[in-house]
Design a protein around this motif. Sequence first.
Motif, mmCIF file in Angstrom:
data_model
loop_
_atom_site.group_PDB
_atom_site.id
_atom_site.type_symbol
_atom_site.label_atom_id
_atom_site.label_comp_id
_atom_site.label_asym_id
_atom_site.label_seq_id
_atom_site.Cartn_x
_atom_site.Cartn_y
_atom_site.Cartn_z
ATOM 1 N N TYR A 1 -13.636 2.698 3.296
ATOM 2 C CA TYR A 1 -12.383 2.737 2.543
ATOM 3 C C TYR A 1 -11.869 1.321 2.320
ATOM 4 C CZ TYR A 1 -7.763 3.994 0.906
ATOM 5 O OH TYR A 1 -6.643 4.128 0.136
ATOM 6 N N THR A 2 -11.569 0.990 1.069
ATOM 7 C CA THR A 2 -11.008 -0.306 0.737
ATOM 8 C C THR A 2 -10.077 -0.158 -0.455
ATOM 9 O OG1 THR A 2 -11.482 -2.583 0.074
ATOM 10 C CG2 THR A 2 -12.996 -0.883 -0.709
ATOM 11 N N THR A 3 -9.049 -1.000 -0.520
ATOM 12 C CA THR A 3 -8.125 -0.996 -1.652
ATOM 13 C C THR A 3 -8.496 -2.083 -2.661
ATOM 14 O OG1 THR A 3 -6.615 -2.484 -0.475
ATOM 15 C CG2 THR A 3 -6.246 -0.121 -0.231
ATOM 16 N N MET B 1 0.834 -1.198 0.000
ATOM 17 C CA MET B 1 0.000 0.000 0.000
ATOM 18 C C MET B 1 0.867 1.246 0.000
ATOM 19 S SD MET B 1 -3.067 -0.917 2.711
ATOM 20 C CE MET B 1 -1.996 -1.618 3.961
ATOM 21 N N THR B 2 0.320 2.323 -0.559
ATOM 22 C CA THR B 2 1.004 3.606 -0.525
ATOM 23 C C THR B 2 0.834 4.233 0.851
ATOM 24 O OG1 THR B 2 -0.943 4.831 -1.261
ATOM 25 C CG2 THR B 2 0.524 3.935 -2.971
ATOM 26 N N THR C 1 2.901 -6.222 2.854
ATOM 27 C CA THR C 1 2.313 -5.585 4.032
ATOM 28 C C THR C 1 2.583 -6.428 5.271
ATOM 29 O OG1 THR C 1 0.551 -4.598 2.695
ATOM 30 C CG2 THR C 1 0.143 -4.765 5.067
ATOM 31 N N GLU D 1 -0.619 7.021 1.543
ATOM 32 C CA GLU D 1 -1.998 7.518 1.656
ATOM 33 C C GLU D 1 -2.961 6.384 1.987
ATOM 34 O OE1 GLU D 1 -5.396 9.838 -1.034
ATOM 35 O OE2 GLU D 1 -3.394 9.445 -1.853
ATOM 36 N N GLU D 2 -2.805 5.242 1.315
ATOM 37 C CA GLU D 2 -3.659 4.087 1.595
ATOM 38 C C GLU D 2 -3.454 3.585 3.013
ATOM 39 O OE1 GLU D 2 -4.024 2.108 -2.881
ATOM 40 O OE2 GLU D 2 -2.344 1.591 -1.556
ATOM 41 N N ASN E 1 -5.331 5.686 5.486
ATOM 42 C CA ASN E 1 -6.792 5.582 5.411
ATOM 43 C C ASN E 1 -7.325 4.204 5.752
ATOM 44 O OD1 ASN E 1 -7.165 8.266 4.612
ATOM 45 N ND2 ASN E 1 -6.799 7.765 2.467
ATOM 46 N N ILE E 2 -6.445 3.219 5.867
ATOM 47 C CA ILE E 2 -6.902 1.855 6.106
ATOM 48 C C ILE E 2 -7.699 1.785 7.407
ATOM 49 C CG2 ILE E 2 -4.855 1.058 7.386
ATOM 50 C CD1 ILE E 2 -6.626 -0.941 4.670
#
Length: 417
Positions: free
Chosen positions: A371-373, A358-359, A406, A361-362, A365-366
């Motif tokens: 919010y979902t990737t 993940m970046t 991750t 920013e992601e 926000n996780i």
Amino acid sequence: MRDFLQPLFVNIAIVFSLTYLANTLIPFMIRREFTLRMKGIYGMIASACALLCMVYPIQTLQDSVFDLRNVPIMVATLYGGLLPGVICTLFVCAARLFIGGNFAMVGVGLALIAFVIAAAYKGFFTENKKKWKAGIVIASIYTVIYMMIIQNRLNFLPVDFYWVYFISFHISFFSTILLIERLTAVNMRLEETVYLDKLSVVGQMAAAIAHEVRNPMTTVRGLIQFLAEDTEDKKLKEFSPLILGELDRTNKIITDYLTLVRPSAPELTVLSLNEVVHDTLALITPYGALHSASIHYKETEQPYQIVGDSQHIKQCLINIIKNAIEATEGKEGKIDIYKHSSSKNSVTLVIEDNGKGMTEEELQNIGLPFYTTKTKGTGLGTMIINRLIREIGGSVQFESKPLEGTRVLLTLPVSPP
């Protein structure tokens, strides 16, 4: 003695003030991945701190200049990384050469040694949960080398100077570490408060709409099943499974919302950590095999007895491992589970994958509502994990980098012996 103490107190005040300034600009957070801009800001603040310390040195003794300039170098390197440390070190070395004198190169050498020691022990410092213990090791090594150098090159210094200077150095160094750790804890609590406020909003909304939506959905589902059984309409027979599947998926979303707003009270019991993980893997391993992902668990040597709700912990582990498996889609996935660290009251488990990552920013926000990737997801799974783990006194942290995978750090309370 008074000539020694006054500038040292000013130096300590400068270090503390600039530490607060750094926290104001970029709040200290646990395991935060710094961007290049953040590292640059930390490096400039540390440099300003060190240069201000040099403005108020201890009374010069035969062209020697003493202050606490090396504290910002070490702290910036330990917390910010190599770039902030390099920036601060270069400014200090340049300033010391500008001041000049017979011992200018000694000052430059001591600054470089401070940076090298901090850089060498950064990994040890970062991974140690009790930062003050790591700080003792680092400060002791630096003090011994420092004393050897000034004894060899500046043997004219009075004995009381050593006591005053090195006590002040250690007070400043350890106090700065404790201050940063305290500010980090406060920042994390503030972030958690904001998160819980958002969670409350989701809960209120879920309570308002869940029952109103579920009742007509149940009626529609029953009618479609009834019509599909006796109809001769080929299209209805063809598409009814798809309709029922989408209704079930919608019902699951509503169930997830209700889990957030009206969770069942956890039934706390003493559990074997290894048994809980093995039971979870028995459930999730087939899903991993279906997605070409292997799951490996390295059992803890010590049989940790954790406190929690067995079903809640298994649910959290399944969600975390499922996310890890899905993150490795398109490659040969590998998920490793192992103990990260432990203390008297807790044990931290790591679930690590080699997925897409993940970046920054992601990562920030996780766990937020909606919010979902993933292309298919509600963004509620991570929220449920956070809530269930918090209820038993644990915590969840995420570490990730794009294309590098991750790491999820799951901290669980341990039963007292």
